[in-house]
Design an enzyme around this catalytic site. Structure first.
Site, short mmCIF file in Angstrom:
data_model
loop_
_atom_site.label_atom_id
_atom_site.label_comp_id
_atom_site.label_asym_id
_atom_site.label_seq_id
_atom_site.Cartn_x
_atom_site.Cartn_y
_atom_site.Cartn_z
N LYS A 56 0.99 7.64 3.70
CA LYS A 56 0.58 6.24 3.68
C LYS A 56 -0.20 5.87 4.94
O LYS A 56 -0.48 4.70 5.17
CB LYS A 56 1.80 5.33 3.55
N ARG A 109 16.54 -0.12 -2.65
CA ARG A 109 15.34 -0.76 -3.18
C ARG A 109 15.57 -1.21 -4.61
O ARG A 109 16.29 -0.56 -5.37
CB ARG A 109 14.15 0.22 -3.17
N PRO A 114 0.81 -1.21 0.00
CA PRO A 114 0.00 0.00 0.00
C PRO A 114 0.85 1.28 0.00
O PRO A 114 1.61 1.52 0.92
CB PRO A 114 -0.81 -0.10 1.30
N GLU A 115 0.71 2.04 -1.04
CA GLU A 115 1.28 3.38 -1.12
C GLU A 115 0.09 4.34 -1.18
O GLU A 115 -1.05 3.95 -0.92
CB GLU A 115 2.17 3.52 -2.36
#
Length: 308
Positions: free
Chosen positions: A57, A272, A2-3
């Site tokens: 978020k 990332r 979830p962003e």
DNA sequence: CTCGATCCCTGGACGC
DNA sequence: TGCGTCCAGGGATCGA
């Protein structure tokens, strides 16, 4: 994962589902991701959900003072409060009939006054839940940067200009912008033709403006499509999002660039996995992409050979 | 200031 | 079928 668009989707669904409902009781499972579990048990019952907001978020459930609070009630319970919720990687939140069996990894159940339960499930427990009164909440929220959908172009430029960090690190930094994560950072950079390892300070104003626009357009479109479902994101109705169909970079290592057909590559930026087109998004000097894993892109596709 | 490493945690992918 | 191993990833934290 979830962003901003996924959290916005959940917040909207929750608004439809539980606004105005009163919390009757609290049941907890594992609590290692909750700031102060006992605070939930002590202070949530009797409160009404008056509003639901997204903040980066995070979701913010605005709660009334405890209904029927009187002289015997504690000072704290005669004031409004909030439940701060972060879905982490695998968090989900939805209302279900209380009689319905709980999903695995359900760790918070708030019994509501209409016979349903607001349930939080989170397999990996990378999420966070905190019961916060006004001042601690304010303190918490000041740590975060601008909402990427609200920030103006000039302010955006100012934030990335003069920064020697990589542009992707800046996009992911919640103190710079709140709500952007790995997927939408990569998608925006691909759209703006900017390499994730590019230094913020080295972006031209034109590139910065293009990125600002790309980021907003992508986030808005993703919200319309109820976010991206890669492995496990579901909205409050249990439906996956649709935006993953529109991904042009994220998760597309070895696949063909939608603009130039070059095989997309992956590299590590800001710790990332980062996906980019090595042709459209020019890498800064010295950047090394990860080698393409075998079996991904090849110029002349082969049929998988069954036997030798 | 910026970076990388480490930890948290579990399911899914992969190798044998 | 069933192990073991590796990896993903948001965020906090710590040391370089």
């Amino acid at each position: 994962m979830p962003e901003l668009p996924e959290v916005e989707t959940v917040a909207r669904g929750l608004r439809q589902a539980i606004l105005g409902r009163r919390i009757l009781s609290v049941a907890l499972g594992k609590t290692d991701f909750i700031d102060d579990p006992m605070a939930l048990e002590q202070h949530l019952p009797g409160r009404t959900v008056e509003g639901i907001e997204r903040y980066g978020k995070f979701m913010l459930l605005r709660l009334s003072a405890v209904a029927g609070a009187n002289g015997n009630t504690s000072e704290a319970d005669r004031k409004q409060a909030s439940l701060l919720v972060h879905l982490g990687m695998t968090g989900q939140m939805a209302a279900s009939p209380a009689a319905k069996p709980r999903e695995k990894h359900t760790h918070v159940c708030l019994l509501l006054d209409d016979g349903r339960e607001l349930r939080y499930t989170d397999a990996r427990r990378f999420g966070r839940i905190a019961y916060l009164t006004e001042v601690p909440l304010e303190k918490e929220l000041t740590r975060f940067g601008a909402d990427p959908l609200e920030i103006g172009k000039e302010e955006f430029l100012k934030k990335i200009h003069g920064r020697h960090a990589r542009i992707k690190a800046l996009l992911l930094d919640q103190r710079v912008l709140r709500g952007v994560g790995n997927i939408y950072a990569d998608e925006s950079l691909w759209r703006a033709k900017i390499h994730p390892a590019h230094l913020g300070a080295k972006l031209t104003p034109k590139q910065g403006g293009t990125l600002w626009r790309a980021l907003q357009e992508i986030l808005r479109k993703a919200i319309l499509l109820r976010g991206s479902s890669i492995s496990d994101f579901l909205d409050t109705e249990g439906r996956p999002g649709e935006y993953q169909r529109r991904h042009r970079a994220y998760g597309r290592e070895g696949k063909s660039c939608h603009r130039c057909k070059t095989a997309l590559r992956r590299g590590m930026v800001a710790g990332r996995s980062s996906y980019f087109c090595p042709n459209c998004q020019r890498a800064p000097r010295g950047f090394v992409a990860l080698p393409l894993p075998p079996g991904t892109a090849r110029l002349s596709p082969r049929k998988p050979s069954r036997a030798n």
